[in-house]
Design an enzyme around this catalytic site. Structure first.
Site, short mmCIF file in Angstrom:
data_model
loop_
_atom_site.label_atom_id
_atom_site.label_comp_id
_atom_site.label_asym_id
_atom_site.label_seq_id
_atom_site.Cartn_x
_atom_site.Cartn_y
_atom_site.Cartn_z
N TRP A 100 41.97 31.01 43.63
CA TRP A 100 43.40 30.65 43.62
C TRP A 100 43.71 29.66 44.73
O TRP A 100 44.47 28.71 44.53
CB TRP A 100 44.27 31.89 43.70
CG TRP A 100 44.07 32.83 42.55
CD1 TRP A 100 43.63 34.12 42.62
CD2 TRP A 100 44.29 32.55 41.15
NE1 TRP A 100 43.57 34.65 41.35
CE2 TRP A 100 43.96 33.73 40.44
CE3 TRP A 100 44.73 31.44 40.45
CZ2 TRP A 100 44.06 33.81 39.05
CZ3 TRP A 100 44.83 31.51 39.07
CH2 TRP A 100 44.49 32.68 38.39
N ASP A 167 50.44 32.44 49.66
CA ASP A 167 50.39 33.01 48.31
C ASP A 167 50.08 34.50 48.46
O ASP A 167 48.96 34.87 48.79
CB ASP A 167 49.29 32.29 47.50
CG ASP A 167 49.08 32.90 46.11
OD1 ASP A 167 49.76 33.90 45.77
OD2 ASP A 167 48.23 32.37 45.37
N LYS A 191 51.29 41.15 39.54
CA LYS A 191 50.26 41.87 40.27
C LYS A 191 50.83 43.11 40.96
O LYS A 191 50.25 44.17 40.89
CB LYS A 191 49.58 40.97 41.31
CG LYS A 191 48.99 39.68 40.74
CD LYS A 191 47.67 39.88 40.07
CE LYS A 191 47.17 38.67 39.28
NZ LYS A 191 47.32 37.37 39.92
C1 LIG Z 1 46.95 35.90 39.72
C2 LIG Z 1 47.08 35.02 40.89
C3 LIG Z 1 47.56 33.71 40.80
C4 LIG Z 1 47.94 33.09 39.50
O1 LIG Z 1 49.12 33.63 39.05
P1 LIG Z 1 49.83 33.10 37.71
O2 LIG Z 1 51.16 33.80 37.80
O3 LIG Z 1 49.00 33.53 36.57
O4 LIG Z 1 49.96 31.62 37.80
C5 LIG Z 1 47.68 32.99 41.96
N1 LIG Z 1 47.33 33.49 43.16
C6 LIG Z 1 46.84 34.75 43.29
C7 LIG Z 1 46.47 35.25 44.64
C8 LIG Z 1 46.70 35.55 42.16
O5 LIG Z 1 46.22 36.79 42.29
#
Ligand SMILES: *Cc1c(COP(=O)(O)O)cnc(C)c1O
Length: 354
Positions: A100, A167, A191
């Protein structure tokens, strides 16, 4: 009986939240209308959006400190682009701790110079780089608090005067951090906060407006702040369920409470991974994630047996990410300690049966 859901995302939500959400689909607010068929500009929904925004700030301890909370669409992946669009003037520093983070770096490169100050890519991202330096003259430093795929987690964040952007998709609301150190936090809901379809962005308003370029309306954080996160039709259902989950967490005792539970779950599973000679962990011990625990069988010929035993115990979602293989137990906030105990029991049962 409900399964023990270790899915990495979309993932487990509290039972009580799912009940309330299903009621709202049929009859929201006692108005004999579905949440899905009322105007997003109606008072009942505006109240939901405001409640969701204020709960997010409240849980993180960021009320009245210059931060705004937004619920946008496009997933965390769109934030890789939006962060750079809104904040990258000349140069930004990034820490590469996983797929990511790597994607975030790729997007940022279209907007200016990107310095990768640390990376664990050479070792399949199985540790978190340390001892890196962040130059003073960058517009911001971007990191990913938890590597969902490989199962590492940043335990500390660098001390720097530079703006911190993070993030936190897979560990938001899971542990106490000094959230005031961050100028921008983003997290896809699916998540640890709600269903897929919305992304939480927490941004300190004063960091905006410093780049010269034209920013398209829907990618401009300031536009979304000025419109109270209602610039266009939001993901009403995803925002509502996220709101319910945040309320659930607040009622339990907030982040301090859930952090203790999360630590217990992680300790229970990692202790077994280390004790049981049939299993081994795949990342550096000091960087192990409390959210996503990855492990493999030491003897791959036991795969079918172990998988079958997991299935019989009602365990779901234990497969490792398609890019990594092995196993990954995601232990997000809504996963009860009991589910981890069930998994540990199966691991011990495997040891007895062979
Ligand atoms: C799942 C995830 C993403 C991507 O998320 P989307 O909502 O599918 O774009 C980005 N960063 C992390 C750390 C993730 O776990």
């Amino acid at each position: 009986m409900k399964k023990h859901n270790f899915s990495a995302g979309p993932c487990i939500l509290p039972e009580d939240v799912l009940k309330k959400a299903s009621e709202a689909v049929l009859n929201f607010n006692g108005d004999n209308l579905s949440l899905l068929e009322i105007s997003h500009r109606s008072k009942p929904f505006l109240d939901v959006m405001e409640k969701a925004r204020s709960l997010a700030l409240e849980l993180l301890g960021l009320e009245n400190k210059g931060y705004k909370a937004l619920f946008l669409q496009g997933g965390a992946s769109l934030e890789f682009l939006m962060v750079a669009y809104n904040l990258l003037d000349k140069k930004a520093a990034y820490l590469n701790t996983g797929t990511w983070a790597d994607n975030a770096i790729k997007e940022a490169k279209a907007f200016g110079e990107v310095l990768v100050v640390g990376s664990s890519k050479d070792k399949g991202f199985n540790y978190v780089p340390k001892g890196y330096a962040i130059p003073e003259d960058v517009d911001y430093f971007h990191c990913t608090s938890n590597n969902t795929i490989v199962g590492t987690q940043m335990k500390t964040f660098p001390k720097t005067n530079v703006s911190l952007v993070c993030d936190m998709s897979s560990d938001i609301f899971s542990r106490q951090l000094d959230f005031e150190k961050f100028d921008l936090i983003y997290a896809g809901a699916q998540k640890n906060m709600g269903p897929a379809g919305t992304t939480l962005i927490i941004v300190k308003e004063e960091i905006l407006g410093k780049v010269e370029r034209h920013i398209p309306t829907m990618l401009d954080y300031q536009v979304h702040i000025d419109k109270d996160s209602m610039a266009n039709t939001p993901s009403v259902f995803a925002v509502y369920v996220s709101m319910l989950t945040m309320q659930w967490l607040k009622d339990l005792g907030g982040i301090p409470f859930i952090e203790e539970v999360n630590n217990k779950k992680a300790a229970l599973l990692y202790t077994e991974i280390d004790r049981n000679s049939l299993f081994k962990g795949v990342v550096a011990k000091e960087d192990r994630s409390t959210m996503n625990a990855t492990f493999v069988l030491t003897d791959e010929s036991l795969t079918a047996t172990f998988d079958k035993m997991c299935k019989q115990a009602g365990i779901n979602g234990l497969d490792g990410h398609r890019s990594v293989g092995g196993y990954r137990a995601s232990m997000y906030n809504a996963l009860p300690l009991y589910s981890v105990q069930v998994l540990v029991d199966v691991m011990q049962e495997l040891e007895r049966t062979i």
